[in-house]
Design a protein around this motif. Structure first.
Motif, PDB file in Angstrom:
ATOM      1  N   THR A  60       0.829  -1.202   0.000  1.00  0.00           N
ATOM      2  CA  THR A  60       0.000   0.000   0.000  1.00  0.00           C
ATOM      3  C   THR A  60       0.862   1.250   0.000  1.00  0.00           C
ATOM      4  N   ASN A  61       0.230   2.364  -0.214  1.00  0.00           N
ATOM      5  CA  ASN A  61       0.929   3.642  -0.174  1.00  0.00           C
ATOM      6  C   ASN A  61       0.847   4.287   1.203  1.00  0.00           C
ATOM      7  N   THR A  62       0.422   3.541   2.191  1.00  0.00           N
ATOM      8  CA  THR A  62       0.305   4.048   3.539  1.00  0.00           C
ATOM      9  C   THR A  62       1.688   4.290   4.126  1.00  0.00           C
ATOM     10  N   LYS A  63       1.838   5.460   4.744  1.00  0.00           N
ATOM     11  CA  LYS A  63       3.112   5.779   5.376  1.00  0.00           C
ATOM     12  C   LYS A  63       3.302   4.879   6.590  1.00  0.00           C
ATOM     13  N   ILE A  64       4.447   4.262   6.682  1.00  0.00           N
ATOM     14  CA  ILE A  64       4.768   3.407   7.809  1.00  0.00           C
ATOM     15  C   ILE A  64       5.368   4.293   8.905  1.00  0.00           C
ATOM     16  N   LYS A  65       4.807   4.191  10.090  1.00  0.00           N
ATOM     17  CA  LYS A  65       5.308   4.960  11.220  1.00  0.00           C
ATOM     18  C   LYS A  65       6.102   4.043  12.130  1.00  0.00           C
ATOM     19  N   ASP A  66       7.033   4.625  12.825  1.00  0.00           N
ATOM     20  CA  ASP A  66       7.755   3.786  13.771  1.00  0.00           C
ATOM     21  C   ASP A  66       6.960   3.641  15.060  1.00  0.00           C
ATOM     22  N   MET A  67       7.413   2.776  15.911  1.00  0.00           N
ATOM     23  CA  MET A  67       6.696   2.450  17.137  1.00  0.00           C
ATOM     24  C   MET A  67       6.478   3.681  18.012  1.00  0.00           C
ATOM     25  N   LEU A  68       7.511   4.483  18.203  1.00  0.00           N
ATOM     26  CA  LEU A  68       7.384   5.640  19.083  1.00  0.00           C
ATOM     27  C   LEU A  68       6.396   6.668  18.543  1.00  0.00           C
ATOM     28  N   GLU A  69       6.414   6.882  17.237  1.00  0.00           N
ATOM     29  CA  GLU A  69       5.445   7.802  16.630  1.00  0.00           C
ATOM     30  C   GLU A  69       4.019   7.300  16.824  1.00  0.00           C
ATOM     31  N   THR A  70       3.824   6.010  16.668  1.00  0.00           N
ATOM     32  CA  THR A  70       2.490   5.423  16.813  1.00  0.00           C
ATOM     33  C   THR A  70       1.994   5.549  18.249  1.00  0.00           C
ATOM     34  N   ILE A  71       2.845   5.260  19.213  1.00  0.00           N
ATOM     35  CA  ILE A  71       2.464   5.396  20.616  1.00  0.00           C
ATOM     36  C   ILE A  71       2.132   6.850  20.932  1.00  0.00           C
ATOM     37  N   GLU A  72       2.954   7.756  20.452  1.00  0.00           N
ATOM     38  CA  GLU A  72       2.714   9.192  20.671  1.00  0.00           C
ATOM     39  C   GLU A  72       1.374   9.614  20.071  1.00  0.00           C
ATOM     40  N   GLN A  73       1.092   9.147  18.873  1.00  0.00           N
ATOM     41  CA  GLN A  73      -0.169   9.491  18.206  1.00  0.00           C
ATOM     42  C   GLN A  73      -1.370   8.981  19.012  1.00  0.00           C
ATOM     43  N   PHE A  74      -1.315   7.725  19.444  1.00  0.00           N
ATOM     44  CA  PHE A  74      -2.413   7.178  20.238  1.00  0.00           C
ATOM     45  C   PHE A  74      -2.518   7.861  21.602  1.00  0.00           C
ATOM     46  N   ALA A  75      -1.375   8.196  22.207  1.00  0.00           N
ATOM     47  CA  ALA A  75      -1.392   8.869  23.507  1.00  0.00           C
ATOM     48  C   ALA A  75      -2.054  10.240  23.413  1.00  0.00           C
TER      49      ALA A  75
ATOM     50  N   LYS B 250       2.823   6.245  27.550  1.00  0.00           N
ATOM     51  CA  LYS B 250       3.649   7.397  27.169  1.00  0.00           C
ATOM     52  C   LYS B 250       4.254   8.059  28.394  1.00  0.00           C
ATOM     53  N   ALA B 251       3.424   8.353  29.391  1.00  0.00           N
ATOM     54  CA  ALA B 251       3.918   9.039  30.585  1.00  0.00           C
ATOM     55  C   ALA B 251       4.946   8.188  31.331  1.00  0.00           C
ATOM     56  N   ASP B 252       4.640   6.904  31.510  1.00  0.00           N
ATOM     57  CA  ASP B 252       5.546   6.028  32.252  1.00  0.00           C
ATOM     58  C   ASP B 252       6.857   5.801  31.506  1.00  0.00           C
ATOM     59  N   SER B 253       6.790   5.597  30.204  1.00  0.00           N
ATOM     60  CA  SER B 253       8.019   5.366  29.435  1.00  0.00           C
ATOM     61  C   SER B 253       8.853   6.643  29.340  1.00  0.00           C
ATOM     62  N   ASP B 254       8.199   7.804  29.253  1.00  0.00           N
ATOM     63  CA  ASP B 254       8.952   9.070  29.265  1.00  0.00           C
ATOM     64  C   ASP B 254       9.708   9.226  30.581  1.00  0.00           C
ATOM     65  N   SER B 255       9.016   8.968  31.696  1.00  0.00           N
ATOM     66  CA  SER B 255       9.646   9.106  33.013  1.00  0.00           C
ATOM     67  C   SER B 255      10.783   8.110  33.204  1.00  0.00           C
ATOM     68  N   LEU B 256      10.555   6.865  32.785  1.00  0.00           N
ATOM     69  CA  LEU B 256      11.599   5.852  32.921  1.00  0.00           C
ATOM     70  C   LEU B 256      12.779   6.154  32.004  1.00  0.00           C
ATOM     71  N   ALA B 257      12.522   6.650  30.810  1.00  0.00           N
ATOM     72  CA  ALA B 257      13.611   7.025  29.899  1.00  0.00           C
ATOM     73  C   ALA B 257      14.470   8.125  30.518  1.00  0.00           C
ATOM     74  N   THR B 258      13.844   9.071  31.187  1.00  0.00           N
ATOM     75  CA  THR B 258      14.585  10.134  31.869  1.00  0.00           C
ATOM     76  C   THR B 258      15.474   9.548  32.958  1.00  0.00           C
ATOM     77  N   LYS B 259      14.943   8.579  33.715  1.00  0.00           N
ATOM     78  CA  LYS B 259      15.746   7.927  34.753  1.00  0.00           C
ATOM     79  C   LYS B 259      16.922   7.183  34.129  1.00  0.00           C
ATOM     80  N   ILE B 260      16.674   6.457  33.057  1.00  0.00           N
ATOM     81  CA  ILE B 260      17.743   5.712  32.385  1.00  0.00           C
ATOM     82  C   ILE B 260      18.811   6.670  31.879  1.00  0.00           C
ATOM     83  N   ASP B 261      18.372   7.787  31.296  1.00  0.00           N
ATOM     84  CA  ASP B 261      19.325   8.784  30.798  1.00  0.00           C
ATOM     85  C   ASP B 261      20.179   9.374  31.915  1.00  0.00           C
ATOM     86  N   SER B 262      19.659   9.381  33.146  1.00  0.00           N
ATOM     87  CA  SER B 262      20.407   9.947  34.270  1.00  0.00           C
ATOM     88  C   SER B 262      21.447   8.978  34.833  1.00  0.00           C
TER      89      SER B 262
END
Length: 136
Positions: free
Chosen positions: A2-17, A39-51
């Motif tokens: 199809t000509n449907t644009k394929i989105k990556d996982m993070l974009e899809t989660i962000e869109q649904f969130a 989205k909220a939990d993974s954002d917070s955990l990503a911040t912790k991992i980055d620290s």
């Protein structure tokens, strides 16, 4: 194809969130978590991992089963730029040992009690994961 644009996982989660934040992303035996939660939990955990003082793009072992925290951890690690190596908590001890020896992870996130001792990598426990989640 199809000509449907394929989105990556993070974009899809962000869109649904944003468009359907209360829609379930995880629903097992009555435990429900939404796209907004993810989205909220993974954002917070990503911040912790980055620290944490771990090398950029280094592999991280995630040990557990089918818990929501596993899903949130996978998304968080993707957001923070780390490859994750999932190990099912029902794996044989020899398999866990072999994976850790070969992968040489910079971090282990143990959603279930990690069965190995004397590991060089720091271990983040389930309680620490939950504590890093948004609004928890």
């Amino acid at each position: 194809m199809t000509n449907t644009k394929i989105k990556d996982m993070l974009e899809t989660i962000e869109q649904f969130a944003q468009s359907q934040p209360d829609f379930p992303v995880y629903n097992i035996l009555g435990e429900v978590h939404t796209y907004g939660d993810l989205k909220a939990d993974s954002d917070s955990l990503a911040t912790k991992i980055d620290s944490l003082d771990i090398p950029e793009k280094s592999p991280v072992v995630v040990y557990g089963g089918q818990e929501y925290e596993m899903l949130a951890t996978f998304v968080a690690l993707t957001k923070s730029g780390h490859a994750y190596i999932p190990i099912d908590s029902h794996s044989a001890l020899e398999r866990v040992t072999a994976i850790v020896e070969v992968a040489e992870p910079s971090l282990i996130i143990a959603i279930n009690d990690f069965p190995l001792e004397d590991i060089k990598a720091p271990i983040v426990t389930l309680d620490q994961v939950k504590a890093s989640f948004a609004n928890k």
